[in-house]
Design a protein around this motif. Structure first.
Motif, PDB file in Angstrom:
ATOM      1  N   LYS A   1      -2.338   0.540  -5.287  1.00 20.43           N
ATOM      2  CA  LYS A   1      -3.268   1.410  -5.886  1.00 20.43           C
ATOM      3  C   LYS A   1      -3.403   1.409  -7.458  1.00 20.43           C
ATOM      4  O   LYS A   1      -4.362   1.480  -7.923  1.00 20.43           O
ATOM      5  CB  LYS A   1      -2.334   2.929  -5.925  1.00 20.43           C
ATOM      6  CG  LYS A   1      -3.152   4.148  -6.431  1.00 20.43           C
ATOM      7  CD  LYS A   1      -2.436   5.306  -6.181  1.00 20.43           C
ATOM      8  CE  LYS A   1      -3.009   6.472  -6.806  1.00 20.43           C
ATOM      9  NZ  LYS A   1      -2.317   7.892  -6.521  1.00 20.43           N
TER      10      LYS A   1
ATOM     11  N   LYS B   1      -8.198  -0.312   2.233  1.00 21.60           N
ATOM     12  CA  LYS B   1      -7.938   0.961   1.513  1.00 21.60           C
ATOM     13  C   LYS B   1      -6.783   0.508   0.375  1.00 21.60           C
ATOM     14  O   LYS B   1      -5.509  -0.041   0.989  1.00 21.60           O
ATOM     15  CB  LYS B   1      -7.302   2.045   2.420  1.00 21.60           C
ATOM     16  CG  LYS B   1      -8.462   2.378   3.492  1.00 21.60           C
ATOM     17  CD  LYS B   1      -7.715   3.501   4.223  1.00 21.60           C
ATOM     18  CE  LYS B   1      -8.696   3.724   5.153  1.00 21.60           C
ATOM     19  NZ  LYS B   1      -8.138   4.854   6.323  1.00 21.60           N
ATOM     20  N   TRP B   2      -6.719   0.855  -0.642  1.00 24.94           N
ATOM     21  CA  TRP B   2      -5.848   0.726  -1.816  1.00 24.94           C
ATOM     22  C   TRP B   2      -4.621   1.383  -1.638  1.00 24.94           C
ATOM     23  O   TRP B   2      -3.645   1.007  -2.189  1.00 24.94           O
ATOM     24  CB  TRP B   2      -6.479   0.809  -3.273  1.00 24.94           C
ATOM     25  CG  TRP B   2      -7.489  -0.105  -3.600  1.00 24.94           C
ATOM     26  CD1 TRP B   2      -8.873   0.306  -3.491  1.00 24.94           C
ATOM     27  CD2 TRP B   2      -7.277  -1.527  -4.109  1.00 24.94           C
ATOM     28  NE1 TRP B   2      -9.711  -0.868  -4.150  1.00 24.94           N
ATOM     29  CE2 TRP B   2      -8.675  -2.023  -4.377  1.00 24.94           C
ATOM     30  CE3 TRP B   2      -6.294  -2.024  -4.452  1.00 24.94           C
ATOM     31  CZ2 TRP B   2      -9.090  -3.166  -4.797  1.00 24.94           C
ATOM     32  CZ3 TRP B   2      -6.660  -3.589  -5.038  1.00 24.94           C
ATOM     33  CH2 TRP B   2      -7.985  -4.116  -4.991  1.00 24.94           C
ATOM     34  N   GLU B   3      -4.671   2.623  -1.105  1.00 30.47           N
ATOM     35  CA  GLU B   3      -3.399   3.359  -0.551  1.00 30.47           C
ATOM     36  C   GLU B   3      -3.743   4.041   0.593  1.00 30.47           C
ATOM     37  O   GLU B   3      -4.720   4.139   1.209  1.00 30.47           O
ATOM     38  CB  GLU B   3      -3.469   4.510  -2.061  1.00 30.47           C
ATOM     39  CG  GLU B   3      -4.772   5.434  -2.199  1.00 30.47           C
ATOM     40  CD  GLU B   3      -4.800   6.394  -3.190  1.00 30.47           C
ATOM     41  OE1 GLU B   3      -3.874   7.043  -3.038  1.00 30.47           O
ATOM     42  OE2 GLU B   3      -5.712   6.357  -4.010  1.00 30.47           O
TER      43      GLU B   3
ATOM     44  N   TRP C   1     -13.348  -2.491   4.697  1.00 33.14           N
ATOM     45  CA  TRP C   1     -12.480  -1.401   5.311  1.00 33.14           C
ATOM     46  C   TRP C   1     -11.184  -1.253   4.420  1.00 33.14           C
ATOM     47  O   TRP C   1     -10.194  -0.414   4.819  1.00 33.14           O
ATOM     48  CB  TRP C   1     -12.460  -1.167   6.704  1.00 33.14           C
ATOM     49  CG  TRP C   1     -13.652  -0.907   7.253  1.00 33.14           C
ATOM     50  CD1 TRP C   1     -14.193   0.383   6.992  1.00 33.14           C
ATOM     51  CD2 TRP C   1     -14.468  -1.594   8.065  1.00 33.14           C
ATOM     52  NE1 TRP C   1     -15.374   0.377   7.877  1.00 33.14           N
ATOM     53  CE2 TRP C   1     -15.580  -0.808   8.476  1.00 33.14           C
ATOM     54  CE3 TRP C   1     -14.585  -3.065   8.638  1.00 33.14           C
ATOM     55  CZ2 TRP C   1     -16.703  -1.127   9.061  1.00 33.14           C
ATOM     56  CZ3 TRP C   1     -15.282  -3.283   9.422  1.00 33.14           C
ATOM     57  CH2 TRP C   1     -16.837  -2.376   9.856  1.00 33.14           C
TER      58      TRP C   1
ATOM     59  N   GLY D   1      -4.883  -3.187   5.750  1.00 30.33           N
ATOM     60  CA  GLY D   1      -5.719  -2.396   4.879  1.00 30.33           C
ATOM     61  C   GLY D   1      -6.498  -0.879   5.706  1.00 30.33           C
ATOM     62  O   GLY D   1      -7.106  -0.276   4.941  1.00 30.33           O
ATOM     63  N   ALA D   2      -6.286  -1.202   6.942  1.00 32.60           N
ATOM     64  CA  ALA D   2      -6.767  -0.119   7.665  1.00 32.60           C
ATOM     65  C   ALA D   2      -5.878   1.128   8.081  1.00 32.60           C
ATOM     66  O   ALA D   2      -6.313   2.255   8.331  1.00 32.60           O
ATOM     67  CB  ALA D   2      -7.782  -0.553   8.772  1.00 32.60           C
TER      68      ALA D   2
ATOM     69  N   ARG E   1       0.902  -1.222  -0.077  1.00 31.40           N
ATOM     70  CA  ARG E   1      -0.086   0.109   0.039  1.00 31.40           C
ATOM     71  C   ARG E   1       0.986   1.234  -0.017  1.00 31.40           C
ATOM     72  O   ARG E   1       0.617   2.217  -0.832  1.00 31.40           O
ATOM     73  CB  ARG E   1      -0.963   0.170   1.375  1.00 31.40           C
ATOM     74  CG  ARG E   1      -2.027  -1.031   1.133  1.00 31.40           C
ATOM     75  CD  ARG E   1      -3.001  -0.562   2.353  1.00 31.40           C
ATOM     76  NE  ARG E   1      -3.384   0.838   2.447  1.00 31.40           N
ATOM     77  CZ  ARG E   1      -3.614   1.261   3.687  1.00 31.40           C
ATOM     78  NH1 ARG E   1      -3.337   0.802   4.756  1.00 31.40           N
ATOM     79  NH2 ARG E   1      -3.876   2.367   3.599  1.00 31.40           N
TER      80      ARG E   1
ATOM     81  N   ARG F   1     -11.529  -5.969  -3.978  1.00 27.32           N
ATOM     82  CA  ARG F   1     -10.985  -6.299  -2.709  1.00 27.32           C
ATOM     83  C   ARG F   1     -11.260  -7.452  -2.436  1.00 27.32           C
ATOM     84  O   ARG F   1     -10.133  -8.152  -1.946  1.00 27.32           O
ATOM     85  CB  ARG F   1     -11.508  -5.199  -1.867  1.00 27.32           C
ATOM     86  CG  ARG F   1     -11.166  -3.922  -1.693  1.00 27.32           C
ATOM     87  CD  ARG F   1     -11.748  -2.961  -0.730  1.00 27.32           C
ATOM     88  NE  ARG F   1     -11.619  -1.445  -0.824  1.00 27.32           N
ATOM     89  CZ  ARG F   1     -12.460  -0.590  -1.436  1.00 27.32           C
ATOM     90  NH1 ARG F   1     -13.399  -1.091  -2.085  1.00 27.32           N
ATOM     91  NH2 ARG F   1     -11.912   0.524  -1.563  1.00 27.32           N
TER      92      ARG F   1
END
Length: 238
Positions: A82, A236-238, A234, A151-152, A76, A91
């Protein structure tokens, strides 16, 4: 799409030869040193019969939770994910692909641990199918938790948090020290940790010749069923 993502994640894992080597060798070293009676007493007739299931549980937790969380966290950070987020990859498929790749690597890891255990005098008393089922459930439970963490939060926080949580689960989950050493009130709570469920289940199968233990299996299934959708929600790609 899941099969293609799993193949790609597995190739990425295998390209990192140093990490793969450490993943395979460190559990064997721990298996050897934990078997030495000089460290501490386990109050069991045959020390190696306790050590092998514990090292199997530790290997699953280390690769599926700590390794996956830290690796994904830095993917990430360096915007690798991304770029994947701009494709049709969802996801859920990304997370399942990463977990399945780790599971494939753990097949080799488990074989090496068991073979080395036999060299050290281990005498398994349970079924391989039940043990394999627990390892699969443990991989998805720990993998989902690791990916939820990765991812969080930011990669640097993931690195510190994953190692801290790993240490807590190691000692509070009956892996390094049997749960019987703790007060009963604490045991009633700690046995529902994923590490305790996996460790207890593997000990019941491989040390005490039980079938697939219901409570540990259900506990791992619940952890996986809760953590995987949460990670997909939850992440997140970035």
């Amino acid at each position: 799409m899941l099969a293609a993502q799993t193949r790609m994640e597995l190739r990425l894992l295998l390209r990192n030869g140093e990490q793969v080597g450490l993943t395979l060798v460190i559990p064997l070293l721990l298996e050897f040193f934990f078997n030495l009676p000089l460290l501490y007493s386990l109050d069991v007739p045959r020390r190696i019969d306790f050590v092998v299931p514990s090292v199997l549980a530790l290997a699953v937790m280390s690769a599926s939770f700590t390794g996956l969380a830290i690796g994904t966290g830095f993917e990430r950070k360096y915007a690798v994910l991304k770029r994947l987020g701009a494709t049709a990859l969802s996801r859920r498929v990304l997370l399942l692909g990463k977990t399945c790749a780790v599971l494939i690597l753990q097949v080799l890891q488990a074989v090496l641990i068991c073979l080395f255990g036999l060299v050290l005098g281990w005498r398994p008393s349970g079924g391989a199918v039940s043990a394999a089922a627990l390892i699969v459930l443990g991989t998805f439970a720990f993998g989902a938790l690791g990916l939820l963490l990765a991812g969080a939060v930011r990669a640097e926080i993931t690195l510190a948090s994953a190692n801290l949580i790993w240490l807590v689960l190691l000692f509070a989950g009956g892996i390094a020290v049997p749960l019987s050493r703790y007060p009963q009130a604490a045991v009633d709570v700690l046995r529902y940790l994923p590490s305790a469920a996996l460790s207890d289940g593997l000990h019941q199968v491989l040390q005490h010749n039980a079938g697939l233990p219901v409570r540990p299996a259900v506990t791992l299934l619940v952890w996986a069923a809760v953590a995987l959708p949460a990670a997909a929600r939850w992440f997140k790609w970035e």
